[in-house]
Write an enzyme that holds these catalytic residues in place. Sequence first.
Site, PDB file in Angstrom:
ATOM      1  N   GLN A 165     -67.062  11.624  10.621  1.00 17.63           N
ATOM      2  CA  GLN A 165     -67.011  11.320   9.191  1.00 17.63           C
ATOM      3  C   GLN A 165     -68.419  11.258   8.591  1.00 17.63           C
ATOM      4  O   GLN A 165     -68.631  11.661   7.449  1.00 17.63           O
ATOM      5  CB  GLN A 165     -66.254  10.005   8.954  1.00 17.63           C
ATOM      6  CG  GLN A 165     -65.934   9.719   7.502  1.00 17.63           C
ATOM      7  CD  GLN A 165     -64.905  10.691   6.910  1.00 17.63           C
ATOM      8  OE1 GLN A 165     -64.102  11.260   7.641  1.00 17.63           O
ATOM      9  NE2 GLN A 165     -64.950  10.898   5.612  1.00 17.63           N
ATOM     10  N   GLU A 249     -53.909  14.174  -3.279  1.00 16.28           N
ATOM     11  CA  GLU A 249     -53.938  14.945  -2.027  1.00 16.28           C
ATOM     12  C   GLU A 249     -52.521  15.028  -1.468  1.00 16.28           C
ATOM     13  O   GLU A 249     -52.109  14.194  -0.665  1.00 16.28           O
ATOM     14  CB  GLU A 249     -54.866  14.270  -0.990  1.00 16.28           C
ATOM     15  CG  GLU A 249     -56.327  14.301  -1.368  1.00 16.28           C
ATOM     16  CD  GLU A 249     -57.245  13.916  -0.206  1.00 16.28           C
ATOM     17  OE1 GLU A 249     -56.740  13.578   0.875  1.00 16.28           O
ATOM     18  OE2 GLU A 249     -58.477  13.967  -0.402  1.00 16.28           O
ATOM     19  N   HIS A 252     -52.221  14.820   2.464  1.00 13.26           N
ATOM     20  CA  HIS A 252     -52.684  13.699   3.290  1.00 13.26           C
ATOM     21  C   HIS A 252     -51.580  12.647   3.402  1.00 13.26           C
ATOM     22  O   HIS A 252     -51.264  11.964   2.437  1.00 13.26           O
ATOM     23  CB  HIS A 252     -53.943  13.089   2.667  1.00 13.26           C
ATOM     24  CG  HIS A 252     -54.492  11.914   3.425  1.00 13.26           C
ATOM     25  ND1 HIS A 252     -55.671  11.959   4.139  1.00 13.26           N
ATOM     26  CD2 HIS A 252     -54.022  10.653   3.575  1.00 13.26           C
ATOM     27  CE1 HIS A 252     -55.901  10.772   4.694  1.00 13.26           C
ATOM     28  NE2 HIS A 252     -54.909   9.957   4.366  1.00 13.26           N
TER      29      HIS A 252
HETATM   30 ZN    ZN Z   1     -56.888  13.578   4.784  1.00  9.69          ZN
END
Ligand code: ZN
Length: 285
Positions: A165, A249, A252
């Site tokens: 990340q 999103e 997601h």
């Molecule tokens: Zn994601």
Amino acid sequence: MKLLKTLLSITFISFLTGGILTGCDGFLNGEHKFAPDHDDQNIQENAKDKAPDQDKKDQSKDKEKDNPYANAPKVDPTKYHDKAIQVVANPNEVSILVNKQYKLPDNYEPDDLVYPDVHFIFSEKIEKRKMRKVAAKALEEMFAAAEKDGIYLAGASGYRSQETQITLYDNYVKKDGKEEADRYSARPGHSEHQTGLSIDVSGISAECAVEDCFADTAEAKWLADHAHEYGYIIRYPKDKENLTGYMYEPWHIRYVGKEMAKEIFEQDITLEEYYNVAIPVNERK
Ligand SMILES: [Zn+2]
């Protein structure tokens, strides 16, 4: 309905040192550019508050008592809050809240990561193919059920370590600047992918994978309609950036368990609303 069986304890960490990040400028000025619908919401909420339904009031009191996030300071969920960052003490709970205010303990890594037996849009057996066991099992059941409906789903990106990340976020900041990057990418320690409970899902063709055009696909529609049946929620719904802190999103999804997912789906709310941590724009300071 009972909110949670187990309580999570939260460690409050106050960052007394360090400057205000540029991403907080809009927040400090009391300005917010993603607030078009909030007046309507306030009116509805006020109306709800005034309803003389004692049972409902009692229920919401119980809910507040069981809410591990009830006592944390309420802050604008769209911004990072250097002075109000909470570190979640039990990151292994499937009901965990991770967002711009709540972060995982440094370098948290789940100890039950497995490779779900589903299609991915890549063939390598690498980090982003992993998920926590309980989420992996639910994902397998969900993809199998989708296939029966003629919908062929594939994983695009599951677990992500804090180290990964860091690299991703730094690259986004270089490309788009911090303020814009914060709308679509989490800072290290704040990513749901690090919990091992989230995955970005695509159609098997990988067309529109992790892109806005995924929203118009049959796969996205199927996910929106059925993910909750397997314990998943669409974590960053459309027009909820004010509450979640992230742009829409449709790909997601986040595992929260069936009971919680059903409640969130049926009430059409976000995880922030479920825990009552989001505040209306006009109350933000
Ligand atoms: Zn994601």
